[in-house]
Design a protein around this motif. Structure first.
Motif, PDB file in Angstrom:
ATOM      1  N   GLY A 153      32.562   1.787  23.394  1.00 33.92           N
ATOM      2  CA  GLY A 153      33.155   0.848  24.357  1.00 33.92           C
ATOM      3  C   GLY A 153      33.336  -0.543  23.782  1.00 33.92           C
ATOM      4  O   GLY A 153      34.440  -1.103  23.800  1.00 33.92           O
ATOM      5  N   VAL A 154      32.269  -1.100  23.236  1.00 36.08           N
ATOM      6  CA  VAL A 154      32.312  -2.493  22.754  1.00 36.08           C
ATOM      7  C   VAL A 154      33.224  -2.614  21.531  1.00 36.08           C
ATOM      8  O   VAL A 154      34.064  -3.520  21.461  1.00 36.08           O
ATOM      9  N   ILE A 155      33.095  -1.682  20.592  1.00 40.19           N
ATOM     10  CA  ILE A 155      33.907  -1.788  19.363  1.00 40.19           C
ATOM     11  C   ILE A 155      35.387  -1.537  19.671  1.00 40.19           C
ATOM     12  O   ILE A 155      36.260  -2.233  19.143  1.00 40.19           O
ATOM     13  N   LEU A 156      35.654  -0.586  20.562  1.00 37.31           N
ATOM     14  CA  LEU A 156      37.053  -0.328  20.951  1.00 37.31           C
ATOM     15  C   LEU A 156      37.681  -1.582  21.576  1.00 37.31           C
ATOM     16  O   LEU A 156      38.811  -1.959  21.244  1.00 37.31           O
ATOM     17  N   LEU A 157      36.928  -2.217  22.453  1.00 33.58           N
ATOM     18  CA  LEU A 157      37.430  -3.437  23.107  1.00 33.58           C
ATOM     19  C   LEU A 157      37.665  -4.551  22.087  1.00 33.58           C
ATOM     20  O   LEU A 157      38.685  -5.244  22.123  1.00 33.58           O
ATOM     21  N   LEU A 158      36.732  -4.693  21.169  1.00 30.86           N
ATOM     22  CA  LEU A 158      36.823  -5.747  20.149  1.00 30.86           C
ATOM     23  C   LEU A 158      38.018  -5.530  19.221  1.00 30.86           C
ATOM     24  O   LEU A 158      38.799  -6.450  18.959  1.00 30.86           O
ATOM     25  N   VAL A 159      38.167  -4.303  18.757  1.00 28.62           N
ATOM     26  CA  VAL A 159      39.252  -3.997  17.808  1.00 28.62           C
ATOM     27  C   VAL A 159      40.613  -4.064  18.516  1.00 28.62           C
ATOM     28  O   VAL A 159      41.577  -4.623  17.972  1.00 28.62           O
ATOM     29  N   THR A 160      40.682  -3.533  19.750  1.00 30.38           N
ATOM     30  CA  THR A 160      41.944  -3.604  20.506  1.00 30.38           C
ATOM     31  C   THR A 160      42.329  -5.061  20.756  1.00 30.38           C
ATOM     32  O   THR A 160      43.497  -5.434  20.597  1.00 30.38           O
ATOM     33  N   GLY A 161      41.347  -5.875  21.119  1.00 34.01           N
ATOM     34  CA  GLY A 161      41.610  -7.297  21.354  1.00 34.01           C
ATOM     35  C   GLY A 161      42.103  -7.993  20.098  1.00 34.01           C
ATOM     36  O   GLY A 161      43.061  -8.773  20.142  1.00 34.01           O
ATOM     37  N   SER A 162      41.486  -7.688  18.980  1.00 34.14           N
ATOM     38  CA  SER A 162      41.913  -8.294  17.717  1.00 34.14           C
ATOM     39  C   SER A 162      43.332  -7.871  17.366  1.00 34.14           C
ATOM     40  O   SER A 162      44.142  -8.682  16.915  1.00 34.14           O
ATOM     41  N   ALA A 163      43.632  -6.589  17.585  1.00 35.70           N
ATOM     42  CA  ALA A 163      44.984  -6.096  17.286  1.00 35.70           C
ATOM     43  C   ALA A 163      46.016  -6.767  18.193  1.00 35.70           C
ATOM     44  O   ALA A 163      47.091  -7.167  17.739  1.00 35.70           O
ATOM     45  N   LEU A 164      45.670  -6.915  19.484  1.00 33.93           N
ATOM     46  CA  LEU A 164      46.594  -7.591  20.411  1.00 33.93           C
ATOM     47  C   LEU A 164      46.830  -9.044  19.986  1.00 33.93           C
ATOM     48  O   LEU A 164      47.915  -9.578  20.159  1.00 33.93           O
ATOM     49  N   GLY A 165      45.797  -9.661  19.445  1.00 30.81           N
ATOM     50  CA  GLY A 165      45.902 -11.057  19.003  1.00 30.81           C
ATOM     51  C   GLY A 165      46.332 -11.190  17.554  1.00 30.81           C
ATOM     52  O   GLY A 165      46.020 -12.199  16.914  1.00 30.81           O
ATOM     53  N   GLN A 166      47.013 -10.176  17.035  1.00 29.80           N
ATOM     54  CA  GLN A 166      47.547 -10.186  15.663  1.00 29.80           C
ATOM     55  C   GLN A 166      46.449 -10.435  14.623  1.00 29.80           C
ATOM     56  O   GLN A 166      46.673 -11.107  13.624  1.00 29.80           O
ATOM     57  N   TRP A 167      45.249  -9.938  14.901  1.00 29.52           N
ATOM     58  CA  TRP A 167      44.073 -10.021  14.019  1.00 29.52           C
ATOM     59  C   TRP A 167      43.680 -11.470  13.721  1.00 29.52           C
ATOM     60  O   TRP A 167      43.125 -11.763  12.683  1.00 29.52           O
ATOM     61  N   ARG A 168      44.004 -12.390  14.638  1.00 33.25           N
ATOM     62  CA  ARG A 168      43.674 -13.801  14.383  1.00 33.25           C
ATOM     63  C   ARG A 168      42.840 -14.426  15.507  1.00 33.25           C
ATOM     64  O   ARG A 168      42.628 -15.628  15.510  1.00 33.25           O
ATOM     65  N   VAL A 169      42.403 -13.633  16.478  1.00 30.16           N
ATOM     66  CA  VAL A 169      41.729 -14.231  17.633  1.00 30.16           C
ATOM     67  C   VAL A 169      40.223 -14.440  17.431  1.00 30.16           C
ATOM     68  O   VAL A 169      39.644 -15.321  18.053  1.00 30.16           O
ATOM     69  N   VAL A 170      39.606 -13.625  16.568  1.00 32.21           N
ATOM     70  CA  VAL A 170      38.171 -13.828  16.303  1.00 32.21           C
ATOM     71  C   VAL A 170      38.082 -14.759  15.095  1.00 32.21           C
ATOM     72  O   VAL A 170      38.231 -14.338  13.955  1.00 32.21           O
ATOM     73  N   SER A 171      37.856 -16.024  15.380  1.00 30.98           N
ATOM     74  CA  SER A 171      37.940 -17.006  14.302  1.00 30.98           C
ATOM     75  C   SER A 171      36.766 -17.983  14.361  1.00 30.98           C
ATOM     76  O   SER A 171      36.337 -18.384  15.449  1.00 30.98           O
ATOM     77  N   PHE A 172      36.288 -18.382  13.178  1.00 30.07           N
ATOM     78  CA  PHE A 172      35.189 -19.363  13.104  1.00 30.07           C
ATOM     79  C   PHE A 172      35.645 -20.735  13.612  1.00 30.07           C
ATOM     80  O   PHE A 172      34.836 -21.563  13.989  1.00 30.07           O
ATOM     81  N   SER A 173      36.959 -20.981  13.600  1.00 25.48           N
ATOM     82  CA  SER A 173      37.475 -22.321  13.895  1.00 25.48           C
ATOM     83  C   SER A 173      37.280 -22.714  15.368  1.00 25.48           C
ATOM     84  O   SER A 173      37.067 -23.883  15.672  1.00 25.48           O
ATOM     85  N   ASP A 174      37.350 -21.735  16.276  1.00 24.06           N
ATOM     86  CA  ASP A 174      37.150 -22.039  17.695  1.00 24.06           C
ATOM     87  C   ASP A 174      35.690 -21.743  18.051  1.00 24.06           C
ATOM     88  O   ASP A 174      35.337 -20.628  18.428  1.00 24.06           O
ATOM     89  N   THR A 175      34.838 -22.773  17.914  1.00 31.05           N
ATOM     90  CA  THR A 175      33.387 -22.560  17.964  1.00 31.05           C
ATOM     91  C   THR A 175      32.902 -21.954  19.282  1.00 31.05           C
ATOM     92  O   THR A 175      32.150 -20.974  19.264  1.00 31.05           O
ATOM     93  N   ILE A 176      33.334 -22.521  20.402  1.00 29.09           N
ATOM     94  CA  ILE A 176      32.815 -22.058  21.699  1.00 29.09           C
ATOM     95  C   ILE A 176      33.233 -20.608  21.954  1.00 29.09           C
ATOM     96  O   ILE A 176      32.426 -19.776  22.382  1.00 29.09           O
ATOM     97  N   LEU A 177      34.482 -20.318  21.665  1.00 28.41           N
ATOM     98  CA  LEU A 177      34.979 -18.947  21.839  1.00 28.41           C
ATOM     99  C   LEU A 177      34.247 -17.991  20.898  1.00 28.41           C
ATOM    100  O   LEU A 177      33.870 -16.880  21.279  1.00 28.41           O
ATOM    101  N   PHE A 178      34.009 -18.464  19.681  1.00 30.02           N
ATOM    102  CA  PHE A 178      33.362 -17.602  18.684  1.00 30.02           C
ATOM    103  C   PHE A 178      31.923 -17.258  19.080  1.00 30.02           C
ATOM    104  O   PHE A 178      31.448 -16.159  18.802  1.00 30.02           O
ATOM    105  N   ILE A 179      31.248 -18.192  19.753  1.00 23.28           N
ATOM    106  CA  ILE A 179      29.871 -17.915  20.209  1.00 23.28           C
ATOM    107  C   ILE A 179      29.876 -16.699  21.148  1.00 23.28           C
ATOM    108  O   ILE A 179      29.013 -15.828  21.063  1.00 23.28           O
ATOM    109  N   GLY A 180      30.864 -16.638  22.029  1.00 28.99           N
ATOM    110  CA  GLY A 180      30.985 -15.491  22.931  1.00 28.99           C
ATOM    111  C   GLY A 180      31.338 -14.221  22.182  1.00 28.99           C
ATOM    112  O   GLY A 180      30.791 -13.162  22.451  1.00 28.99           O
TER     113      GLY A 180
END
Lengths: 147, 69
Positions: free
Chosen positions: A42-69
């Motif tokens: 469940g968790v990995i599917l959601l994470l990978v699908t989300g990354s693919a939807l965001g063109q593999w650029r949504v999980v980023s160190f640059s956005d600190t608050i979002l990255f903490i989540g």
């Protein structure tokens, strides 16, 4: 093969650490294999699908608050962040931020928060197992003393 | 009403992205609560139906407000 031996009492804190490191690993350590598979999928599917939807650029160190989540998903999120950094360095930020991109951000964030729930569940389960095992050992010792 | 339904069920609607999200959240959340697979499936169906129903009611309220207010 279970991660714990029959005679050893599992530690709730180890379960928490493992659950953070890889979703479901905490439950696997506690012997709840079916639940572990469901959580990991469940968790990995959601994470990978989300990354693919965001063109593999949504999980980023640059956005600190979002990255903490997002990093609450553990090692997979860290790997995706490294991949995202390389893609951002090579291609830059996406030209069009559309619905899919925004939903990608939401998916990855929800994956992290879901894993927080899984970590909490692993802690509660680990504490319960530990308490029961200690009570059993205590009763055994009392019986041995009485005999 | 037909216009609202048309908008909701059009493929361009971003609401479609919420369906897999609701299902996966439901599965993980209910697996933490129950042990029996049958019980988990029943709870997930109930959860998905509840959240979907809540979203439809919200959509109707927003639609009515946008039409008449």
């Amino acid at each position: 093969m279970p991660l714990i031996k029959q005679d050893r009492i599992p530690s709730p804190m180890t379960a928490v650490l493992l659950a953070w490191l890889l979703p479901g690993l905490g439950h696997w350590y506690l012997g709840r294999r079916n639940k572990a598979i469901v959580f990991a999928a469940g968790v990995i599917l959601l994470l990978v699908t989300g990354s693919a939807l965001g063109q593999w650029r949504v999980v980023s160190f640059s956005d600190t608050i979002l990255f903490i989540g997002q990093v609450l998903s553990g090692l997979p999120a860290l790997l995706l962040a490294v991949l995202s950094g390389q893609i951002l360095a090579a291609h830059g930020t996406p030209d069009v931020v559309n619905n899919a991109y925004e939903m990608g951000v939401l998916y990855t964030l929800v994956a992290g928060l879901l894993n927080l729930l899984v970590i909490f569940d692993a802690y509660m389960l680990g504490s319960d197992i530990e308490r029961k095992a200690l009570a059993k050992a205590h009763n055994k010792a009392l019986e041995a003393d009485n005999a | 009403m037909l216009e609202l339904l048309g908008r909701i069920f059009s493929l361009g609607n971003p609401l479609w992205y919420y369906w897999p999200l609701i299902v996966i959240v439901g599965i993980v959340y209910k697996t933490t609560q129950h042990d029996e697979p049958r019980q988990i499936v029943r709870s997930v169906l109930h959860f998905v139906a509840s959240v979907t129903g809540f979203m439809i009611v919200l959509a109707l309220i927003v639609f009515v407000m946008s039409e008449w207010l």
